[in-house]
Motif scaffolding. Structure first.
Motif, PDB file in Angstrom:
ATOM      1  N   ARG A  55      42.681  -5.489 -76.539  1.00  0.00           N
ATOM      2  CA  ARG A  55      42.708  -6.431 -75.469  1.00  0.00           C
ATOM      3  C   ARG A  55      42.727  -7.883 -76.130  1.00  0.00           C
ATOM      4  O   ARG A  55      41.383  -7.627 -76.795  1.00  0.00           O
ATOM      5  N   THR A 108      37.292  -6.080 -76.991  1.00  0.00           N
ATOM      6  CA  THR A 108      37.858  -7.580 -76.757  1.00  0.00           C
ATOM      7  C   THR A 108      38.128  -8.380 -78.159  1.00  0.00           C
ATOM      8  O   THR A 108      36.778  -8.473 -78.304  1.00  0.00           O
ATOM      9  N   HIS A 118      37.933 -12.321 -77.633  1.00  0.00           N
ATOM     10  CA  HIS A 118      38.052 -13.413 -77.153  1.00  0.00           C
ATOM     11  C   HIS A 118      38.702 -14.441 -77.326  1.00  0.00           C
ATOM     12  O   HIS A 118      38.322 -14.902 -78.878  1.00  0.00           O
ATOM     13  N   ARG A 124      40.393  -3.468 -68.813  1.00  0.00           N
ATOM     14  CA  ARG A 124      41.487  -3.553 -69.341  1.00  0.00           C
ATOM     15  C   ARG A 124      42.456  -2.459 -69.986  1.00  0.00           C
ATOM     16  O   ARG A 124      42.394  -2.101 -70.417  1.00  0.00           O
TER      17      ARG A 124
END
Length: 419
Positions: free
Chosen positions: A112, A199, A201, A74
């Protein structure tokens, strides 16, 4: 030999402060040397364990390190997106066992956001082929549901049921946020020590839904609400990259060549292991620089020990002469000083190793949280034992210098009073 060791112990006991400072100097040198080696090794293992069991990673045409960085770590951005039809064509290949599409580009408070499918939770592996596990909740199913990594949950204090707002692009600023489309946290992943922990998702359909009314990164207005979007049928048009697992490893290079020569759009297929090796090769200069610096610290520590021994030798001229007068031969004096240097080095190494494990135990959660590197409190490796052996050997050699000087001193040298 026992007499020599006993004399060495008594001599060092009479010079406790100097001996302790010398031991501390050697210990700090050993901590730095072994610490750099341990972190270097664990960082390499952590990088290698980020992805496991994936045969190929496919993205828009670019260098393999760049593709690896944005798809797995990422870091950075893709040179271009790839068409969903290309993904479907290769994912349905008879040699492909499973395929994981990913879509990147959005963020949430510095973390991210990645769009993917249920295949990600079923097939993505890290470490020694370990599957992702949920500590709480379940994988996303609804359009505006999200599964977050462990570090996202810990850092932001999120729990199951928390609503979050995703921002368009990497910068989470007000005008880029999809304020009217909150996502509900339905699952929290177990810690992995990989970028998965950092992250957020969501589904690929959700990525399409939140960008209705957006064009080229700008909000053109007229954004439908969540209820209206849930009634629509979304289908991905483009993705950032995809991962492939093959039925047979033998087919890997053939499929890679087929993807790299794909004539419908420029694609790159990379082998994660080879790309990781290239990435680590690019970082080898910094790695070698750290080893050189730690080596110089060890040398400075041993030179400090030499200075201490030489200084004490000058103060112990009369002591040496008395030992000679009592029947000690030059070789006994030589062995005495070598024993002292060896004892100081051994004590410094033992203290350094103990200090290293204490520091690793304290810093392990901090390093994992800040850098995503999991430090294992394992036994010393053969290479680390080699480094310890080199330090010990260097310490013994350093002891030869004052020992040789004492060996050459005459009996009268210590008995003569110099004014």
């Amino acid at each position: 030999m026992n007499t020599t060791a006993h004399l060495a112990w008594k001599s060092l006991s009479n010079r406790k402060t100097t001996a302790l400072l010398t031991i501390l100097t050697v210990a700090i040198s050993v901590i730095l040397l072994l610490g750099v080696e341990r972190i270097r090794t664990e960082a390499k293992n952590s990088f290698a364990n980020t992805i496991s069991g994936t045969d190929l990673i496919v993205g828009a045409r670019s260098g393999q390190v760049n593709l690896l960085l944005y798809s797995v770590f990422r870091i950075g951005n893709a040179t271009n997106n790839i068409d969903w039809k290309s993904f479907e064509e290769f994912s349905q290949s008879p040699v492909v066992d499973w395929a994981i599409p990913i879509s990147l580009g959005d963020s949430h408070k510095g973390f991210r956001v990645m769009g993917t499918t249920q295949a990600y939770f079923d097939h993505f592996k890290y470490g020694k082929k370990q599957h992702l596990k949920l500590t709480e909740g379940k994988p996303f199913n609804g359009l505006f549901e999200t599964v977050i990594g462990s570090e996202v949950a810990e850092t932001l204090g999120y729990k199951i049921g928390t609503e979050i707002i995703i921002a368009h692009g990497i910068s989470d600023v007000g005008f880029a946020r999809h304020e009217h489309l909150p996502f509900k946290v339905v699952g929290i992943l177990a810690p992995t020590g990989t970028p998965v922990d950092k992250t957020v998702h969501v589904s690929l359909n959700a990525i399409e839904a939140i960008h209705v009314g957006w064009e080229s990164g700008a909000n053109l207005g007229g954004n439908p609400g969540a209820e209206a979007l849930k009634k629509m049928n979304f289908h991905p048009k483009q993705i950032t990259a995809f991962m492939l697992g093959l039925k047979s490893k033998i087919q890997t290079f053939a499929l890679q060549r087929q993807i790299n020569t794909y004539n419908k759009e420029p694609l790159s297929a990379i082998l994660p292991g080879i790309a990781l090796h290239e990435l680590w090769g690019m970082m080898s200069i910094a790695e070698q620089a750290l080893l050189v610096v730690s080596g110089f610290v060890v040398i400075s520590g041993l030179l400090g020990m030499l200075s201490s021994l030489l200084t004490s030798l000058q103060e112990r001229r009369r002591e040496m002469a008395i030992l000679r007068a009592m029947g000690a031969r030059p070789r006994h004096i030589f062995a005495l000083l070598i024993s002292e240097a060896t004892a100081l080095t051994l004590a410094g190494i033992a203290t350094g190793v103990a200090g290293l494990y204490a520091m690793l135990f304290i810093m392990k959660p901090v390093i994992l949280k800040l850098y995503g590197i999991s430090i294992e409190l394992s036994m010393l490796t053969p290479h680390e034992w080699t480094l310890i052996g080199l330090v010990l050997g260097a310490g013994v050699i350093i002891g030869f210098i004052p020992a040789f000087r004492a060996y050459r001193q005459s009996l009268a040298d210590g008995m003569t009073i110099r004014i």
